[in-house]
Design a protein around this motif. Structure first.
Motif, PDB file in Angstrom:
ATOM      1  N   ARG A  88     -62.283  26.319 -80.465  1.00  0.00           N
ATOM      2  CA  ARG A  88     -61.151  26.269 -79.546  1.00  0.00           C
ATOM      3  C   ARG A  88     -60.113  25.266 -80.055  1.00  0.00           C
ATOM      4  O   ARG A  88     -58.905  25.527 -80.012  1.00  0.00           O
ATOM      5  N   ALA A  89     -60.579  24.129 -80.573  1.00  0.00           N
ATOM      6  CA  ALA A  89     -59.659  23.144 -81.145  1.00  0.00           C
ATOM      7  C   ALA A  89     -58.922  23.733 -82.344  1.00  0.00           C
ATOM      8  O   ALA A  89     -57.723  23.480 -82.553  1.00  0.00           O
ATOM      9  N   LEU A  90     -59.624  24.516 -83.139  1.00  0.00           N
ATOM     10  CA  LEU A  90     -59.012  25.160 -84.292  1.00  0.00           C
ATOM     11  C   LEU A  90     -57.908  26.122 -83.867  1.00  0.00           C
ATOM     12  O   LEU A  90     -56.799  26.119 -84.427  1.00  0.00           O
ATOM     13  N   LEU A  91     -58.178  26.936 -82.859  1.00  0.00           N
ATOM     14  CA  LEU A  91     -57.166  27.865 -82.370  1.00  0.00           C
ATOM     15  C   LEU A  91     -55.997  27.138 -81.710  1.00  0.00           C
ATOM     16  O   LEU A  91     -54.845  27.557 -81.830  1.00  0.00           O
ATOM     17  N   THR A  92     -56.294  26.062 -80.998  1.00  0.00           N
ATOM     18  CA  THR A  92     -55.218  25.276 -80.382  1.00  0.00           C
ATOM     19  C   THR A  92     -54.268  24.760 -81.450  1.00  0.00           C
ATOM     20  O   THR A  92     -53.042  24.758 -81.278  1.00  0.00           O
ATOM     21  N   ASP A  93     -54.825  24.327 -82.582  1.00  0.00           N
ATOM     22  CA  ASP A  93     -53.989  23.884 -83.691  1.00  0.00           C
ATOM     23  C   ASP A  93     -53.135  25.039 -84.208  1.00  0.00           C
ATOM     24  O   ASP A  93     -51.946  24.870 -84.497  1.00  0.00           O
ATOM     25  N   ALA A  94     -53.715  26.232 -84.296  1.00  0.00           N
ATOM     26  CA  ALA A  94     -52.959  27.394 -84.763  1.00  0.00           C
ATOM     27  C   ALA A  94     -51.796  27.710 -83.829  1.00  0.00           C
ATOM     28  O   ALA A  94     -50.668  27.970 -84.280  1.00  0.00           O
TER      29      ALA A  94
END
Length: 449
Positions: free
Chosen positions: A42-48
């Motif tokens: 989820r953190a990875l997608l938030t960064d995206a």
């Protein structure tokens, strides 16, 4: 040599995509640990999401929404003037470039989630599916914006034989990419949306998380894609699906909330900050746009503020509260346009007037409704185009609408100089950046005037 250059390009994209993230986002084998848990992905997608370029807003300067005449901010003016006057061959060094690589490293993150979706730990099946569904939508959306910036419009070429942009559907940095055809790009976009439809399961996000794709964003995105393709039946089917599920409109006769506000009843997806703060002050609202708002149209006073006899500023942009990717009014207009092209005049008038009821003073609206009911098909088409311009100005639609429809001649003046974008001008399509072509000569475009 070409392969080596492309490898460097993609390695740089991968590394940059993860710059500034927590250690668990480093790339293997260069980094130490790949994300594993649902929280980490989820953190990875938030960064995206945070890295999506605001290029739809930047196209506002290429359209007919703004004038550069008047006492504009000099710093901002220098950044946007050559974009505004379509000087793509020798822009000033201070001109903001249109993004290319950043779209691909957002796709890189999306591909990472897609490839690892079955390995995500500490997650329910629904959580894994939602993460993967959002990743498919992100990848599709990046390709969609790229192909509409850097390739011919689908409706003005032979899509099966016209080069588009490279599709990046995995994270193999050794793969040499070439430009896919426009038809191939759109097929991939629709395929990703279909896969996302199977996976997405969150119908509505709480405030603060409405930048994330939800289930309703599927028919919304699909309706826009089919509109740009000129597939009227599919555009109509998906647009009316959105209206049926989320048909709320801000009633400007009673509401002080602007329709593109993230808290508006119209909001479906509040992902992009379209016309951001750096763009404000670089120009004023064009007189041609202002003249389209007729007596009794409440949008003119709510969307804009007149500063002087010759200068009007936009109020519906510039801050994060006006993040807007999909909202319900767009789909009333899509349904109206698609119905018109399907020769369904009754529904074309219906969806157009349903929107107009919420935008005009109640005492004046019946006059305009009567005009709509008496229009021929050609007159109604022009009115729908104008209504899209009035309603969706400064929300990243106008340039793309010009591209997919009339590609009309545009004329602008600045300090006594006149600049012309001819009808069907090649500059309706951006040039692929020189540094991207240098990294991969296979992206080289055909000769352009």
């Amino acid at each position: 040599m070409k392969k080596r250059r492309l490898n460097i390009l993609w390695i740089m994209a991968a590394l940059f995509a993860f710059t500034g993230c927590n250690d668990f986002l480093d790339i293997q084998p260069v980094g130490k640990v790949m994300p594993k848990t649902a929280k980490e992905y989820r953190a990875l997608l938030t960064d995206a999401y945070s890295r999506i370029p605001a290029e739809r807003g930047k196209t506002t300067f290429r359209s007919d929404e703004l004038t550069m005449e008047g006492e504009t901010n000099t710093t901002n003016l220098d950044s946007y003037l050559d974009i505004w006057r379509w000087n793509d061959t020798s822009p000033d060094e201070t001109t903001l470039p249109f993004e290319w690589l950043q779209f691909y490293y957002v796709s890189y993150i999306a591909n990472s989630v897609i490839e690892q979706q079955y390995n995500i730990t500490e997650a329910t099946d629904a959580e894994r599916n939602q993460l993967a569904g959002e990743a498919y939508m992100l990848r599709a959306y990046m390709h969609f914006i790229l192909v509409n910036l850097y390739a011919e419009p689908y409706t003005h070429c032979d899509p099966k034989n016209t080069k588009g942009i490279p599709l990046k559907l995995d994270n193999d940095i050794n793969k040499v990419l070439s430009r896919n055809t426009i038809a191939e790009v759109y097929t991939s976009i629709l395929s990703d949306i279909k896969e996302a439809e199977r996976l997405l399961n969150v119908e509505e996000w709480p405030e603060g998380e409405t930048y994330r794709f939800n289930t309703l964003s599927v028919p919304a995105f699909r309706a826009r894609v089919y509109l740009y393709m000129g597939d009227w039946q599919q555009a109509y089917t998906n647009a009316t699906d959105v209206v049926g599920k989320h048909g709320e409109l801000e009633d400007l006769t009673a509401s002080s909330t602007l329709p593109n506000h993230y808290q508006s009843v119209e909001a479906i997806l509040s992902m992009e900050n379209i016309f951001n703060s750096s763009s404000l002050g670089a120009g004023y609202v064009a007189s041609g746009l202002l003249s389209l708002y007729r007596s009794g149209d409440l949008r003119k006073s709510k969307f804009y503020k007149q500063l002087s006899a010759s200068a009007t500023e936009v109020l519906k942009a510039g801050v994060n509260t006006y993040r807007c990717t999909f909202r319900s009014a767009e789909f009333y207009l899509t349904a109206a346009e698609a119905a018109l092209e399907l020769n369904d005049m009754d529904n074309a008038r219906h969806y157009l007037t349903e929107l107009m009821k919420k935008r005009y003073l109640s005492a004046i609206y019946p006059t305009y409704e009567a005009e709509i009911l008496s229009m021929t098909q050609d007159e109604l088409r022009e009115e729908i185009y104008n209504e899209r311009f009035r309603e969706l100005a400064f929300e990243g639609h106008r340039w793309f609408d010009l591209r997919r429809t009339t590609r009309q001649e545009l004329t602008k003046t600045y300090k006594g100089e006149t600049y012309v974008l001819q009808k069907d001008d090649s500059r309706y399509t951006l040039r692929i950046p020189a540094d991207a072509i240098e990294a991969n000569p296979g992206l080289e475009e055909e000769n352009r005037e």
